[in-house]
Structure formats: C-alpha cells, structure tokens
Motif scaffolding. Structure first.
Motif, PDB file in Angstrom:
ATOM      1  N   VAL A 182     127.899 -47.674 -78.064  1.00  0.00           N
ATOM      2  CA  VAL A 182     127.719 -46.265 -78.418  1.00  0.00           C
ATOM      3  C   VAL A 182     127.347 -45.490 -77.167  1.00  0.00           C
ATOM      4  N   ASP A 183     127.495 -44.180 -77.290  1.00  0.00           N
ATOM      5  CA  ASP A 183     127.132 -43.293 -76.179  1.00  0.00           C
ATOM      6  C   ASP A 183     126.016 -42.379 -76.655  1.00  0.00           C
ATOM      7  N   VAL A 184     124.896 -42.408 -75.953  1.00  0.00           N
ATOM      8  CA  VAL A 184     123.739 -41.584 -76.311  1.00  0.00           C
ATOM      9  C   VAL A 184     123.453 -40.635 -75.159  1.00  0.00           C
ATOM     10  N   ASP A 185     123.669 -39.374 -75.377  1.00  0.00           N
ATOM     11  CA  ASP A 185     123.434 -38.349 -74.340  1.00  0.00           C
ATOM     12  C   ASP A 185     124.133 -38.725 -73.035  1.00  0.00           C
ATOM     13  N   GLY A 186     125.339 -39.302 -73.176  1.00  0.00           N
ATOM     14  CA  GLY A 186     126.111 -39.655 -71.987  1.00  0.00           C
ATOM     15  C   GLY A 186     125.802 -41.019 -71.424  1.00  0.00           C
ATOM     16  N   LEU A 187     124.834 -41.733 -72.034  1.00  0.00           N
ATOM     17  CA  LEU A 187     124.472 -43.072 -71.565  1.00  0.00           C
ATOM     18  C   LEU A 187     125.080 -44.106 -72.511  1.00  0.00           C
ATOM     19  N   SER A 188     125.770 -45.076 -71.981  1.00  0.00           N
ATOM     20  CA  SER A 188     126.423 -46.088 -72.802  1.00  0.00           C
ATOM     21  C   SER A 188     125.491 -47.276 -73.021  1.00  0.00           C
ATOM     22  N   VAL A 189     125.522 -47.810 -74.246  1.00  0.00           N
ATOM     23  CA  VAL A 189     124.710 -48.977 -74.560  1.00  0.00           C
ATOM     24  C   VAL A 189     125.449 -49.812 -75.597  1.00  0.00           C
ATOM     25  N   THR A 190     125.325 -51.121 -75.511  1.00  0.00           N
ATOM     26  CA  THR A 190     125.975 -52.029 -76.460  1.00  0.00           C
ATOM     27  C   THR A 190     124.895 -52.839 -77.169  1.00  0.00           C
ATOM     28  N   VAL A 191     124.947 -52.843 -78.483  1.00  0.00           N
ATOM     29  CA  VAL A 191     123.874 -53.455 -79.279  1.00  0.00           C
ATOM     30  C   VAL A 191     124.489 -54.261 -80.416  1.00  0.00           C
ATOM     31  N   PRO A 192     123.684 -55.136 -81.073  1.00  0.00           N
ATOM     32  CA  PRO A 192     124.190 -55.880 -82.232  1.00  0.00           C
ATOM     33  C   PRO A 192     124.496 -54.952 -83.405  1.00  0.00           C
ATOM     34  N   GLU A 193     125.387 -55.382 -84.251  1.00  0.00           N
ATOM     35  CA  GLU A 193     125.734 -54.629 -85.448  1.00  0.00           C
ATOM     36  C   GLU A 193     124.486 -54.463 -86.328  1.00  0.00           C
ATOM     37  N   GLY A 194     124.364 -53.301 -86.916  1.00  0.00           N
ATOM     38  CA  GLY A 194     123.207 -53.032 -87.776  1.00  0.00           C
ATOM     39  C   GLY A 194     122.059 -52.367 -87.063  1.00  0.00           C
ATOM     40  N   THR A 195     122.136 -52.288 -85.750  1.00  0.00           N
ATOM     41  CA  THR A 195     121.084 -51.620 -84.979  1.00  0.00           C
ATOM     42  C   THR A 195     121.080 -50.126 -85.304  1.00  0.00           C
ATOM     43  N   SER A 196     119.897 -49.541 -85.387  1.00  0.00           N
ATOM     44  CA  SER A 196     119.810 -48.108 -85.671  1.00  0.00           C
ATOM     45  C   SER A 196     120.153 -47.288 -84.437  1.00  0.00           C
ATOM     46  N   VAL A 197     120.552 -46.072 -84.676  1.00  0.00           N
ATOM     47  CA  VAL A 197     120.800 -45.147 -83.567  1.00  0.00           C
ATOM     48  C   VAL A 197     119.522 -44.959 -82.746  1.00  0.00           C
ATOM     49  N   MET A 198     118.373 -44.911 -83.449  1.00  0.00           N
ATOM     50  CA  MET A 198     117.102 -44.724 -82.729  1.00  0.00           C
ATOM     51  C   MET A 198     116.848 -45.868 -81.758  1.00  0.00           C
ATOM     52  N   ARG A 199     117.057 -47.080 -82.206  1.00  0.00           N
ATOM     53  CA  ARG A 199     116.799 -48.229 -81.336  1.00  0.00           C
ATOM     54  C   ARG A 199     117.809 -48.284 -80.193  1.00  0.00           C
ATOM     55  N   ALA A 200     119.075 -48.010 -80.510  1.00  0.00           N
ATOM     56  CA  ALA A 200     120.094 -48.016 -79.458  1.00  0.00           C
ATOM     57  C   ALA A 200     119.752 -46.985 -78.390  1.00  0.00           C
ATOM     58  N   ALA A 201     119.305 -45.817 -78.849  1.00  0.00           N
ATOM     59  CA  ALA A 201     118.934 -44.770 -77.886  1.00  0.00           C
ATOM     60  C   ALA A 201     117.773 -45.224 -77.013  1.00  0.00           C
ATOM     61  N   SER A 202     116.787 -45.864 -77.642  1.00  0.00           N
ATOM     62  CA  SER A 202     115.629 -46.335 -76.876  1.00  0.00           C
ATOM     63  C   SER A 202     116.059 -47.364 -75.840  1.00  0.00           C
ATOM     64  N   LEU A 203     116.969 -48.267 -76.242  1.00  0.00           N
ATOM     65  CA  LEU A 203     117.458 -49.269 -75.292  1.00  0.00           C
ATOM     66  C   LEU A 203     118.248 -48.632 -74.155  1.00  0.00           C
ATOM     67  N   ALA A 204     118.848 -47.481 -74.442  1.00  0.00           N
ATOM     68  CA  ALA A 204     119.594 -46.764 -73.393  1.00  0.00           C
ATOM     69  C   ALA A 204     118.665 -45.938 -72.513  1.00  0.00           C
ATOM     70  N   GLY A 205     117.384 -45.887 -72.887  1.00  0.00           N
ATOM     71  CA  GLY A 205     116.420 -45.122 -72.090  1.00  0.00           C
ATOM     72  C   GLY A 205     116.166 -43.741 -72.622  1.00  0.00           C
ATOM     73  N   VAL A 206     116.602 -43.465 -73.862  1.00  0.00           N
ATOM     74  CA  VAL A 206     116.407 -42.142 -74.463  1.00  0.00           C
ATOM     75  C   VAL A 206     115.446 -42.284 -75.641  1.00  0.00           C
TER      76      VAL A 206
END
Length: 938
Positions: free
Chosen positions: A22-46
């Motif tokens: 996924v792309d969060v504010d222009g930052l790309s991150v790859t996560v396991p299926e079922g991960t929330s947008v909030m967690r993916a964003a946090s892992l991307a540094g947002v």
C-alpha cells in the motif's frame, strides 16, 4: 535509561508473509494480509491520531479520530478497522480529515476537565497528546451544559483510582479486561450520553470481580484509571527493564523511577513471557522492598534467646566463617550445609552451591525446590532425558485440547492463565483434573469440557486409567511411538490390565468412568493436546510417578515436539527452574549431572581448584533428622523461610533448635530467623543484578533498579563467607558468574549478559546447535535419544483418614498472596486476603455445627491450629482446603512428613484432619452454646 516509550502500532500484528503493498502519504509499505491501514501507516513511519486503538487490542473504531481518505473509496473510513488492500492509496493528512479530527477532539474536551497542569497524567496522557497532534486550539461549546465533570472518583482499590469525570468512554479498559486479562469485570453501562465504564453491575472496583491485573490502567489513554503512586510521587522520568520476582511466569517489567524512587512497574511489551501483561502482584505489590520491617544491618547473637546485636559486615562474615569452621573441627566436615532459594538469582544460587562444595567441602546443599517441583526434575529426566518443561508459553495458542492437572493458573500463574483463557475462548477444549472446582472450570466465556474431580492422592490411578483408554481403544499414535520411544510394549501391557480401567479405578478416584473415558478420548484425538500441571501433581507421595505417568500419556498420543503440545510444569516461585539448573540439589552439579560422574566432576575440580566429593550430600529432611540426632550442627539458609513453608513445623523447629549455628539471609526477620544466630540482610529483586529462569526455561535479565539497601549484593556476601573460610571466591560483576556457569554447563554455553541484552531473553538449551535458544524441546528426538515409557503402578498414600481424622486437607495459594506471604503481606494485597481461611463443603460444615466465618480448629496427627471457616461447594464433601500465606495460622503445623518416594517432596496435598468449632463468629447471632460443641464424626 530515560523513560522507555514503546511503540504502539494501533492494532495487533497479523501473521503471515508481507504480500500486500500500500501507499501511505506517498510512502510504500508491504504488510501481511489483514493488517489495518493504521498499522501499515505506522510501519511506514506515519502515525495516525488515535484514542480508542492500541496494538494490544482488536480494533474497535469508536473514537473516529483515526479517519483517513482512501483513493477510490467514499467517505472517511476509520484506519483502525479498515484492512489494507493491494495497491491501496491512503492519505492521512488532508483538510477534510483534519477538520473532522478537530471536531471530534473538540467534543471530547467539551466534557473533560481542563486541569492538565495539575493532572497526574500530565505528560503521559494520550488525550493531551492528540489534542496537540490535531492542532486543537479552542473549545467552542462551553461547560455550562450537561456533562460528567462532577462524577465521583472510586478510590476503593488500594493501587489505583477510577475518576469517571476524565473518562472518554473509548472502551479500551473494558476490552483490555476481556481480551487481555479474560476476566470481563468491566462493562459499558447505559447508552448514548449516559454511557459510562462500570465495574460489575455498578459496583466499586473492590466489590467487583476485578482482579487488579492493571490491564485497564495500562490501556487507559487518559488519567481516568491512574496508579496512586503516580498521583503521590509524580510522573516517572526513567526506566529500567527487569524481571518480576513473584511466580514462575517470569514477567518482564519496566521499573519506572523518578530519580532513585520507584514510582511504578509497567509490564514490558517485548517481554517474552508476558508480552505486556501483568498481575496484581507484579504490577503493584512492590512496596515490600521499602517496607520499614526490612532489616538493613547484619546482626549476631550467641543464643537464640539473646537479643540481636547489630554489627558491621566484617564481624558478621567473620562470625559465620569462624563458627562454621569450628563446627567442622568438632563434628566433622559433613556437619554443616546450606539451603538455597528459588527466589534468588541464578548467579546467587550458583555461588551458594559452590561455597558448599568448595569451601564447606561437602555436598550438603539443597534447594527449596525440594518441597515443590523436585518430582518434575526426576520424572521428566527419566522419561524425556531433561528436567524441564517442553514448551514456551506462546505454544498454548496452538493447543486444541488443554489438560490442566493439579494447577490453578488463574491464582498461581495469572499471566499465563490469561494466555490460556484467550485460546479457550477461541475454541480450544479444556479438561481440568482437580479435587476443587477451580475458577477455570467455569468462568466468563469458558467452561471445561470435563472436570475430573478426583479424590486427593489418586492422580496416578487417574492418569493410568486415561492411558488405559488410549491403549485399549486404539488411540495410540503408533508412528510416533515406533519411531521415537522405547519400553512401550511393557507399559502397554501394564496399562491395558483390567485393574487400570476407568471402571475399576472409579471406586478409588471418585471419577465417573464415563467422564474419564470421554476426557481421555478428547485428549488423545486432539490434533494438539497439551498438559499443564502444578503442585497438585508433585506434592504427593507418588509425585514422581505421576510426572512419569503424564509423560507416558503424552508420548502415547504423540503430543510432543511441536507447538501446541507437551508436558509443562507451572513452577511456583520465580526461579525454581533456575535454582534446579544451578546444581543446588545435593546429588547434582549444574545442568543436572550427577556428582558421581568423574568426567563432570573433573571439569569443576580443575576450574575451582578443589577436590569434590563423589557422594551426594544431605537433602533438607535428612539435614533436619541429622540435626536432631546431633550430627548436623550448622545451616546457612539463603532466602527461604523453612520454619513456615516446610511440613510438620514441630519437627522443623526442633531441628533448628538443635543446631549450634543457624545463619539466615533474608529481607525480614522471618519465622526461621527466630532460631538464627546470625542474620544477614538480603537484597530485594529491585536491588539484584543477574538472571532468573522461568518455567519455560527462559533466562531473563534481572537488572538493578537501585543499589542494595544493606550495602552488599547477596552473591558478594556468599563469596566473602567462602573466602573467610579459606576458599577465595571473588567476582567483579555477576556477569562473570554467569560466564562461569556457561563454561561448566553445556545447556548454558551460549548465555551471557551480552547475549541476553542482545536477544532480550534466551530459552536453554543454548549452545552451538541452538545459538538463540530452544523454545520447544524434543522436536526430532528426545534429549535422552528415545523417549522412555515407565510403568507407573498406583500405590495409595500411607496417609489414611480415620474416624478421628475423617477429612482430607489439601493446601494451595491465592492470587493476591505469594508463598509464605513475607512480601505480599507487606503490601496493599492484604486488602484481598488478610488471613488464611479453611474452605469446607456445606455438608461437612453442617455436621460440625460450623457456619461461615466461625473460627475452627484444624487438627492432624502431628499438630493443630485455628483459622476461620469459609463454606464453599468448590470443595467436594470430605475435602478441606487452606492456604499457607500467614504465619499466625501456620498451616504447615498440621501437614505431615509423608513425601514422594523418589525425591522426598512433601505430601502437602494429603493430610488427614479433623475440623471442630472453636469460636462462633461473634459479630452475628451466634449461639454461645455452640462453642465447644462436640465434633460430628461421620
């Protein structure tokens, strides 16, 4: 270090490979299926603003502060409840979501006290933080309307306050009580504007089912649930990560201090054993470390009837060394010895046994594990080849059937019990084997499939009958047995005998045959069946036999060597496993190697420069007998209160009175110290530096939060005594002691302070083959090669009920207290358990004229005590139960010296007793004529 803030990713981690990009504010991150947008964003540094979300709880989506925009989707979804999708484009900072967040926050603050500068949570308040993050500068609505600002604070709990005026009804506390702790004591009462957090049915916290684990306090994003220590002392400003010193779970905590003053203990999310959870003891009951009862100066006296005289350390050490040497000169080298403690660090235990073997020149070293889990060491060594449990705690998450035998995890091991209950709520089935109806049998969202309510002392008959069902009904895992075990045919023939059938054993065990058969089938047919057991297994005359019986059953069903299975002891004290590992039994050096092994002994002799005896020394019961006989004259007791914890206290005290020198090292002048000639002040766990090893073989660092209040580390004191006795022992740092342990112990080869700091914790064996430790043992083969089936004949205990002693007493512990209570009795935990009570069945009470709250006599063949009665149908008729946390009760006055045939572990769980009315409860309409009423005898 400064105050340790652990990252919060908002929602829990999802298992599996990272495959969704996924792309969060222009930052790309790859996560396991079922991960929330909030967690993916946090892992991307947002970091997305949030209040109701935290990564220890499933997403709830109530606060609406975490809204985001997602390209191609309508509206502003909550990022915590929205799962990622491949190719998703997320925008967390747009004018639209900024306006929404400010509006949400404004509404929250319109019904919240504006007292940030004087609030105890100032600087540690998520609501305060989020107001800043969303850029809120004013609240437009005023405070004249209806609000909750006058809500009354609940101060009933001794450790934390509940101020509902600060509550934002985010439900984090309610969900933590359910999801994390599994008690479900909290709820949201009312609807809409009237919604509020409520303990139980509108009760005070102390009157509700709350167990004060602290999960709600941990989860609260405001100061609604606040530790009273923070209110009184202020917010801490630095942290030290260390290990709890209460039970065998071995929870990791952040000790948070303000300067040198400990403010609170916060469970550490990276702790391998507890993963951020805690219980009432570890979380709150640390006040004993600074209790005024602590003794901080060494003391000596010539006779136990003399008053104590404070001395300097040099005189105390010299007194111990001189008098110990004098005893050896008069009575021989074997006339002195020591008892080590499972409350001490590995390093402290190691130097005590080294002092005995090298300085005393004998093997008269024993450990308090003698009276709890010594049968575990023996039984698992005989069958599997290693004296330790097979799994890590995480393994229970993979179990399909969990069998709990002779253990009460919700009281004795509450943090592990929360893990277990979580798995049970997910669908795993439960079998409880226990004379009492413990809480696990039926509690919120949990009900045991089978409760085998056996008679005390019939464990072996029950496990043999279960094995009988497995063998005779074709439930044996033949592939596993053929490939990995030996001795099966002899054992199979034995358990298949008719006398081991459930129908034949029912008359002995009291367990209905059909119930037992159903339980055996459930365990044997489960994809993953796990056994967890406690002192209800080991503290019997056949404790070692029962441990081997459980090992037989697990091997027959192939339930070993992978996640979700195994045979797992739940150790009582914090370092039972470690104290056994460290060579503190009289027949074993470190790593459970017999002293008669020349090759092993040579390793130690070359390193220590002393010749070691090849014959085992005295066990604790042997020491007592020899003391009364006049051949054992001096004892060093390290951190243990044997005059309260050991059975048949009359015999124990007679032995102590017989000795010419008793040295006690402890925090307090305990019951044993009444018989001591030298008292050496000890260090609390907050002052220790070293390691503990928990029930899952996990070696954890214990870090010094403060300097030893008495001026010396306990390992230093032991080294000083050894040196004064002519055997120089010296270390600059406890890390050097652990290095020596690793040098002489194959299973600890790769463990050091450095490796523990790197990995956080390590489960032994840790060596060249397993450099990062071993979470699960016996994966491809057993430590001894092939697993060994052992024939386990059932032999009834010698302790029999009679017309004079018609009841059976079994003893145990309670959640709020720990062991002999020396620590917890000096904390606010006495609010829950101020005294030991005697639980007895209504029928047994009625025939004796006993009513709830009456004071009763409890008498056995060896002693008598009094305590108050608690009528409870948790007990079966004919069985009574009490705890041993209070010396005034002295429950072990009545327990006998019967013990396990292999290890001398006392049979605490079976004592024939009689109960009689001593004093009716004066505070109610008691009939004075009832006092002294003849005891009814069935």
């Amino acid at each position: 270090m400064s105050l340790l803030k652990e990252p919060d990713f908002g929602t829990p981690e999802r298992p599996g490979e990272a495959t969704v990009s996924v792309d969060v504010d222009g930052l790309s991150v790859t996560v396991p299926e079922g991960t929330s947008v909030m967690r993916a964003a946090s892992l991307a540094g947002v970091d997305i603003p949030k209040l109701c979300a935290t990564d220890s709880l499933e997403a709830f989506g109530s606060c609406r502060l975490c809204v985001v925009e997602i390209d191609g989707r309508r509206g502003t979804p909550a990022s915590c409840t929205t799962p990622v999708a491949d190719g998703m484009q997320v925008r967390t900072q747009t004018p639209k979501v900024a306006k929404l967040r400010q509006g949400v926050m404004e509404l929250y603050l319109s019904d919240h006290p504006l007292d940030c500068l004087t609030c105890p949570a100032n600087g540690d308040c998520e609501l305060q933080d989020m107001a800043g993050v969303v850029g809120l500068r004013q609240v437009r609505y005023g405070y004249e309307g209806e609000n909750h600002l006058d809500a009354e604070t609940d101060r009933s709990n001794p450790y934390f306050d509940f101020d509902p005026s600060k509550c934002i009804v985010c439900s984090r506390c309610v969900r933590a009580c359910g999801e994390v702790q599994g008690t479900f004591a909290l709820t949201i009462e009312g609807r809409g504007f009237d919604s509020k957090v409520s303990p139980g049915a509108g009760e005070l916290f102390m009157d509700s089912e709350c167990v004060s684990c602290g999960a709600c306090v941990q989860a609260c994003p405001t100061s609604t649930l606040q530790e009273r220590s923070v209110v009184e002392l202020g917010m801490p400003n630095r942290s030290v990560v260390t290990t709890c010193a209460y039970c065998g779970v071995g929870c990791s905590f952040k000790a948070e201090l303000r300067g040198d003053e400990l403010v609170r203990m916060v469970p550490y999310k990276d702790g391998g054993a507890n993963e951020g959870h805690s219980c009432v003891k570890g979380r709150f009951a640390f006040g004993y470390a600074s209790h005024p009862d602590r003794v901080l100066k060494p003391m000596v006296r010539d006779r136990i009837t003399d008053p104590w005289r404070e001395v300097e350390w040099d005189e105390a050490i010299r007194t111990v060394a001189t008098r110990m040497r004098g005893l050896q000169e008069r009575y021989g080298p074997g006339s002195i010895g020591a008892i080590s403690s499972s409350r001490c660090t590995n390093e402290e235990v190691f130097v005590v046994q080294k002092m005995v073997r090298a300085a005393f020149g004998n093997n008269n070293i024993d450990t308090c594990a003698r009276v709890c889990h010594s049968p575990t060491g023996y039984g698992l060594k005989q069958t599997f080849g290693e004296s330790a449990g097979t799994q890590d705690f995480r393994s229970v998450a993979q179990a399909d059937v969990i069998m709990v035998i002779g253990a009460n995890p919700t009281d004795g091991h509450p943090v592990f019990a929360s893990r277990m209950k979580r798995r049970l709520r997910e669908g795993a089935r439960l079998i409880v084997v226990d004379p009492r109806r413990i809480d696990l049998v039926r509690s919120p969202h949990i009900e045991a499939a089978h409760h085998l309510q056996l008679r005390p002392s019939t464990n072996v008959a029950v496990v043999n009958a279960m094995a009988h069902v497995v063998v005779t009904e074709g439930l044996v895992d033949r592939e596993f047995v053929d490939a990995r075990c030996e001795g099966f045919e002899e054992w199979e023939e034995f358990v298949a005998r008719p006398e081991n059938s459930p129908e034949a054993t029912e008359a002995v065990t009291g367990v209905p045959a059909a119930e037992l058969r159903a339980a055996a089938r459930l365990y044997a047919e489960a994809p993953n069946g796990a056994i967890y057991y406690g002192l209800g297994v080991t503290e019997h005359s056949q404790g070692s036999t029962m441990v081997m019986g459980m090992a037989n059953l697990a091997m027959a069903c192939g339930n070993l060597g992978r996640d979700g299975v195994g045979v797992n002891p739940l150790r009582g004290q914090n370092n039972v496993q470690g104290s056994c590992d460290m060579g503190s039994f009289p027949h074993e050096l470190t790593g459970y190697r017999h002293v008669s092994d020349d090759a092993v002994r040579t390793v130690f002799e070359e390193l220590w420069g002393r010749t070691l005896l090849p014959e085992p020394g005295l066990r604790i019961p042997n020491m007592f007998d020899a003391a009364i006989d006049g051949t054992f004259r001096g004892l060093f007791v390290h951190g243990e209160d044997i005059a309260q914890s050991d059975p048949n206290l009359q015999h124990v005290t007679a032995a102590l009175e017989s000795m010419e020198l008793v040295v006690v090292q402890d925090l307090f002048l305990n019951e044993t110290a009444k018989f001591a000639h030298v008292f050496l002040p000890g260090a609390s766990f907050l002052e220790k530096d070293g390691t503990f090893t928990n029930a899952e073989r996990r070696v954890n660092r214990v870090r010094s939060v403060m300097k030893p209040k008495a001026g010396k580390h306990e390992w230093e004191i032991v080294c000083d005594i050894a040196t004064a006795m002519g055997y120089p022992m010296s270390y600059d740092h406890p890390g050097q002691i652990l290095d020596e342990i690793a040098q002489v112990t194959p299973t600890f080869r790769g463990i050091s302070f450095e490796s523990l700091d790197k990995h956080g914790s390590i489960q032994w064996p840790c060596n060249e083959d397993a450099p990062e430790g071993t979470p699960t043992m016996h994966v491809d083969s057993f430590v001894r090669g092939k697993g060994r089936f052992v024939v386990t004949n059932y032999l009834p205990t010698n302790e029999r009920t009679t017309s004079r002693f018609p009841l059976v007493l079994t003893t145990g512990r309670i959640l709020s207290q720990y062991n002999v209570g020396a620590q917890t009795r000096r904390t606010g935990n006495v609010a829950w358990h101020p005294e030991d009570l005697l639980e007895l069945h209504p029928h047994d009470a009625e025939v004796r004229g006993v009513r709830d709250g009456d004071t009763v006599t409890l008498a056995s063949r060896v002693g008598k005590t009094t305590l108050r009665a608690q009528i409870s149908d948790r007990m079966p008729p004919g069985v009574v139960y009490t705890t041993f946390h209070h010396p005034v009760t002295g429950a072990n006055v009545v327990t006998t010296e019967n013990s396990d045939w292999a290890t001398n572990c006392p049979e605490y769980k079976v004592t024939a007793v009689q109960v009689g009315l001593a004093h009716p409860l004066a505070a109610r309409d008691a009939d004075p004529a009832r006092e002294g009423r003849p005891v009814g005898v069935d």
